[in-house]
Design a protein around this motif. Structure first.
Motif, mmCIF file in Angstrom:
data_model
loop_
_atom_site.group_PDB
_atom_site.id
_atom_site.type_symbol
_atom_site.label_atom_id
_atom_site.label_comp_id
_atom_site.label_asym_id
_atom_site.label_seq_id
_atom_site.Cartn_x
_atom_site.Cartn_y
_atom_site.Cartn_z
ATOM 1 N N ASP A 21 -9.369 -19.155 10.469
ATOM 2 C CA ASP A 21 -9.006 -18.493 9.214
ATOM 3 C C ASP A 21 -7.527 -18.767 8.961
ATOM 4 N N PRO A 22 -7.193 -19.683 8.032
ATOM 5 C CA PRO A 22 -5.790 -20.041 7.785
ATOM 6 C C PRO A 22 -4.903 -18.865 7.366
ATOM 7 N N ALA A 23 -5.504 -17.789 6.865
ATOM 8 C CA ALA A 23 -4.725 -16.625 6.448
ATOM 9 C C ALA A 23 -4.345 -15.736 7.620
ATOM 10 N N LYS A 24 -4.800 -16.075 8.822
ATOM 11 C CA LYS A 24 -4.522 -15.242 9.992
ATOM 12 C C LYS A 24 -3.669 -15.959 11.026
ATOM 13 N N ALA A 25 -2.838 -16.874 10.571
ATOM 14 C CA ALA A 25 -1.904 -17.535 11.485
ATOM 15 C C ALA A 25 -0.820 -16.532 11.859
ATOM 16 N N TYR A 26 -0.108 -16.801 12.933
ATOM 17 C CA TYR A 26 0.960 -15.887 13.341
ATOM 18 C C TYR A 26 2.029 -16.657 14.098
ATOM 19 N N LEU A 27 3.170 -16.021 14.237
ATOM 20 C CA LEU A 27 4.275 -16.570 15.013
ATOM 21 C C LEU A 27 4.420 -15.782 16.297
ATOM 22 N N CYS A 28 4.493 -16.485 17.422
ATOM 23 C CA CYS A 28 4.767 -15.831 18.692
ATOM 24 C C CYS A 28 6.187 -16.196 19.111
ATOM 25 N N HIS A 29 6.993 -15.179 19.353
ATOM 26 C CA HIS A 29 8.405 -15.363 19.689
ATOM 27 C C HIS A 29 8.697 -15.153 21.166
ATOM 28 N N CYS A 30 7.667 -14.938 21.996
ATOM 29 C CA CYS A 30 7.912 -14.661 23.415
ATOM 30 C C CYS A 30 8.616 -15.855 24.070
ATOM 31 N N ARG A 31 9.346 -15.604 25.126
ATOM 32 C CA ARG A 31 10.116 -16.659 25.790
ATOM 33 C C ARG A 31 9.219 -17.768 26.336
ATOM 34 N N MET A 32 8.007 -17.425 26.774
ATOM 35 C CA MET A 32 7.120 -18.469 27.293
ATOM 36 C C MET A 32 6.721 -19.434 26.178
ATOM 37 N N CYS A 33 6.416 -18.916 24.987
ATOM 38 C CA CYS A 33 6.067 -19.787 23.856
ATOM 39 C C CYS A 33 7.285 -20.576 23.375
ATOM 40 N N GLN A 34 8.451 -19.947 23.410
ATOM 41 C CA GLN A 34 9.665 -20.680 23.034
ATOM 42 C C GLN A 34 9.870 -21.877 23.965
ATOM 43 N N ARG A 35 9.718 -21.641 25.242
ATOM 44 C CA ARG A 35 9.900 -22.729 26.210
ATOM 45 C C ARG A 35 8.787 -23.784 26.116
ATOM 46 N N ALA A 36 7.556 -23.328 25.902
ATOM 47 C CA ALA A 36 6.424 -24.253 25.857
ATOM 48 C C ALA A 36 6.487 -25.197 24.655
ATOM 49 N N THR A 37 7.071 -24.719 23.550
ATOM 50 C CA THR A 37 7.128 -25.538 22.338
ATOM 51 C C THR A 37 8.520 -26.114 22.079
#
Length: 148
Positions: A21-37
């Protein structure tokens, strides 16, 4: 509204189609996601694991004792996130979709590591890639136009 979307890695080795569902995208700001991306946040949309079809399987990195992240070991593209074990859902990175333009963020996760200065950048100057002469010159030197 649920739609079938396609995506994959930069080199094309890993490809997928997923019902999301393209209307249910979200941003994750956790440090693990910051490092992974390598970014200040990871942009995701959730999909049921049984509604993701892989054409060229991704590699998985156990990023913590509770989760793993699909990626392409050849080009390094981060493809997503899923909990290990019996989870029936996974998250796919918005940037790995062939056309990410339909996705709209609906929430923030990992807000403890959110960098406010990066949320609203609408007042900053904008430059298109094809407006940077040095970059245009680099692409032309290899006989190509600047990719979109």
């Amino acid at each position: 509204m649920i739609e079938t979307k396609t995506g994959g890695c930069q080199c094309g080795r890993v490809r997928y189609s997923a019902k999301v569902d393209p209307a249910k995208a979200y941003l994750c700001h956790c440090r693990m996601c910051q490092r992974a991306t390598g970014g200040v946040a990871a942009a995701f949309v959730q999909a049921r694991c049984d509604e993701v079809e892989w054409e060229g399987e991704p590699d998985f990195y156990a990023s913590s004792p509770i989760a793993e992240r699909p990626f392409c070991a050849h080009c390094g593209t981060p493809i997503g996130f899923r909990f290990t074990g019996s989870g029936d859902h996974m998250d796919l990175t918005i940037g790995s979709f062939d056309d990410p333009s339909d996705f709209v963020p609906s929430s923030h996760a990992g807000a403890e590591s959110l960098h406010e200065a990066w949320l609203d950048t609408s007042s900053l100057p904008r430059t298109r890639t094809d407006e940077i002469p040095k970059l245009v010159e680099k692409w032309r030197s290899v006989g190509r136009d600047v990719p979109e």
